[in-house]
Scaffold this active site. Structure first.
Site, PDB file in Angstrom:
ATOM      1  N   HIS A  72       0.848  -1.197   0.000  1.00 53.74           N
ATOM      2  CA  HIS A  72       0.000   0.000   0.000  1.00 53.74           C
ATOM      3  C   HIS A  72       0.882   1.246   0.000  1.00 53.74           C
ATOM      4  O   HIS A  72       1.795   1.362   0.801  1.00 53.74           O
ATOM      5  CB  HIS A  72      -0.908   0.021   1.245  1.00 53.74           C
ATOM      6  N   TYR A 201      -9.125   5.215   7.705  1.00 55.76           N
ATOM      7  CA  TYR A 201      -9.248   5.587   9.115  1.00 55.76           C
ATOM      8  C   TYR A 201     -10.314   6.684   9.179  1.00 55.76           C
ATOM      9  O   TYR A 201     -10.130   7.753   8.596  1.00 55.76           O
ATOM     10  CB  TYR A 201      -7.921   6.141   9.646  1.00 55.76           C
ATOM     11  N   PRO A 293      -3.688   0.329  18.797  1.00 57.25           N
ATOM     12  CA  PRO A 293      -3.478  -0.162  17.421  1.00 57.25           C
ATOM     13  C   PRO A 293      -3.648   0.898  16.328  1.00 57.25           C
ATOM     14  O   PRO A 293      -3.369   0.637  15.166  1.00 57.25           O
ATOM     15  CB  PRO A 293      -4.535  -1.251  17.272  1.00 57.25           C
ATOM     16  N   LYS A 297       1.599  -0.158  15.108  1.00 59.51           N
ATOM     17  CA  LYS A 297       3.005  -0.242  15.515  1.00 59.51           C
ATOM     18  C   LYS A 297       3.343  -1.477  16.348  1.00 59.51           C
ATOM     19  O   LYS A 297       4.524  -1.780  16.537  1.00 59.51           O
ATOM     20  CB  LYS A 297       3.389   1.010  16.312  1.00 59.51           C
ATOM     21  N   TYR A 385       4.093   6.531  10.001  1.00 58.21           N
ATOM     22  CA  TYR A 385       3.254   5.365   9.681  1.00 58.21           C
ATOM     23  C   TYR A 385       4.075   4.296   8.940  1.00 58.21           C
ATOM     24  O   TYR A 385       4.003   3.115   9.263  1.00 58.21           O
ATOM     25  CB  TYR A 385       2.051   5.784   8.833  1.00 58.21           C
TER      26      TYR A 385
HETATM   27  C1  PHB Z   1      -5.555  -4.476  10.921  1.00 60.45           C
HETATM   28  O1  PHB Z   1      -5.618  -4.711   9.704  1.00 60.45           O
HETATM   29  O2  PHB Z   1      -5.868  -5.317  11.809  1.00 60.45           O
HETATM   30  C2  PHB Z   1      -5.103  -3.097  11.364  1.00 60.45           C
HETATM   31  C3  PHB Z   1      -4.639  -2.199  10.415  1.00 60.45           C
HETATM   32  C4  PHB Z   1      -4.221  -0.934  10.822  1.00 60.45           C
HETATM   33  C5  PHB Z   1      -4.293  -0.582  12.152  1.00 60.45           C
HETATM   34  C6  PHB Z   1      -4.762  -1.493  13.118  1.00 60.45           C
HETATM   35  C7  PHB Z   1      -5.183  -2.756  12.710  1.00 60.45           C
HETATM   36  O3  PHB Z   1      -3.899   0.669  12.549  1.00 60.45           O
END
Ligand code: PHB
Ligand code: APR
Length: 390
Positions: A72, A201, A293, A297, A385
């Site tokens: 990505h 997000y 999460p 990280k 990120y």
């Molecule tokens: C996930 O795909 O489980 C995931 C992706 C990004 C995040 C947290 C969890 O910030």
């Protein structure tokens, strides 16, 4: 029995450390209290920094990741239904992330350890660590009712937040830092197509949501929920409806519904234990730190910890040089705190704390407005990120 390194825990940290040592000719044994099936069934996150990808490639455990992982270049941030793209690749001079489930990475590492004759003791009970301040530390454990003792040169506690390693650190030495967030994440795994080509997000007055994926046919989505919510409060229909609402009217139809086959609620906390080393005992991964999460990280910090620790142990065993071992705690903790800051910042900026009409609520909104309208703000988000350099 004597072995150079005893590793407690067969999560990503313990497994990757063991294989990083193996490829440099250093033996270790992993003591894991759960069964292999249990370890391989745990549902965890799915975003790999390229540093983590690089370590998997260094140890030659990257075939399935290369075949099934999805690169990505960016992420979307949606605010009250208005979606903004953060082109991380262009903002960071070409850096990207890989989508590949931690569950799969764990399975790949277990298979590789065992294929290379690695020693993983599943079902190791009542592990205790001894003489960690001497030059001959020991570990005792029980399996099927029989007691076993191992002496070693070093112990790596890769045993997670509830592990025995951190508890073995002298209370007067250990300092912990913690922040508990007033909400949790309800996560589902479902057989459905992803909502978009990259992660979304979403920050919405109803709460935070995240649309992620495991493949082109399996999605991993989350919604922020009150800390005391229970799984039984959330039917599949309620979940899909809430997720659509939080993406906003324009994007609601991006959500493809499907059969939910995993549903769980997890609390969010930030936690750091210092120091990450005491005598011959070293902490790595969740044993030393927890991140919310939101910044993806957790797994990647486990990887950078064991990168530093494996490099230090190799210098010790191959060149009889203790310098990197002596500096492990400071080096690893410095990167940990930068990831803790980023994870706290993303969580604070994107979630709703019920204080929208307060000073803090307005500042949060201003933070988000600034970041999304500033090259410097988007660059800061992007470079954290994709992962700061090791
Ligand atoms: C996930 O795909 O489980 C995931 C992706 C990004 C995040 C947290 C969890 O910030
Ligand atoms: N004895 C033996 N094994 C133990 C003990 C113990 N006393 N305590 C815990 N363990 C095992 C757990 O069963 C688990 O398999 O240690 C392992 C720790 O693995 P993780 O919790 O996955 O931690 P880590 O390897 O640091 O990986 C961090 O995993 O939990 C996620 O979000 C976290 O993505 C992050 C990553």
């Amino acid at each position: 029995m004597h072995v150079p390194v005893v590793i407690i825990g067969s999560g990503p940290a313990g497994l990757l450390l063991s294989h990083l040592l193996h490829v440099r000719g250093i033996d270790s044994v992993i003591l894991e209290r759960k069964s292999r099936d249990y370890v391989e069934s745990r549902i965890r996150a799915g975003v790999l920094e390229m540093g983590t990808v690089g370590l998997m490639r260094d140890v030659g455990v990257d075939a399935r990741m290369n075949a099934e992982g999805i690169l990505h270049d960016g992420i979307y941030i949606s605010v009250e239904g208005k979606r903004h793209h953060i082109d991380m690749k262009s903002l960071t001079g070409g850096q990207t992330v890989m989508i590949y489930g931690q569950t799969e990475l764990t399975k790949d590492l277990i298979a590789a350890r065992l294929a290379h004759g690695g020693d993983i003791v599943f079902g190791a009970e009542d592990v205790s660590l001894h003489d960690v301040e001497s030059d001959r530390p020991g570990v005792r454990y029980f399996k099927d009712g029989t007691e076993y003792r191992i002496t070693c040169d070093y112990i790596a506690a890769c045993d997670g937040y509830h592990g025995v390693g951190r508890q073995t650190m002298p209370k007067e030495t250990l300092k912990t830092f913690e922040r508990v967030y007033p909400f949790g994440w309800l996560g589902v795994l479902a057989k459905a197509r992803p909502a978009a080509d990259e992660l979304i997000y979403a920050s919405h007055s109803r709460g935070f949501a995240l649309c992620s994926m495991r493949s082109q046919t399996v999605v991993r989505h989350y919604v922020q929920v009150p800390i005391d919510d229970k799984i039984e409060d959330w039917s599949d229909d309620r979940f899909w409806h809430e997720l659509r609402l939080r993406l906003g009217a324009e994007d609601a139809d991006l959500v493809n519904e499907g059969e939910v086959f995993e549903k769980s609620i997890a609390p969010l906390r930030s936690f750091v234990a210092e120091p990450m080393a005491h005598g011959r005992l070293f902490l790595a991964g969740d044993a030393a730190h927890i991140v919310p999460p939101t910044g993806a990280k957790g797994l990647n910090l486990a990887a950078s910890d064991v990168h530093y620790l494996s490099r230090a142990l190799v210098a010790r065993f191959k060149d009889n040089d203790d310098t990197l071992l002596a500096g492990y705690g400071v080096t690893a903790t410095a990167r940990v705190w930068k990831a803790e800051r980023f994870s706290w910042w993303m969580t604070s900026m994107l979630h709703r704390f019920g204080d929208e009409n307060s000073f803090d609520g307005r500042v949060r909104q201003a933070e988000l407005d600034y970041v999304l309208s500033s090259q410097a703000g988007k660059t800061m988000l992007a470079e954290n990120y994709v992962g700061l350099p090791y």
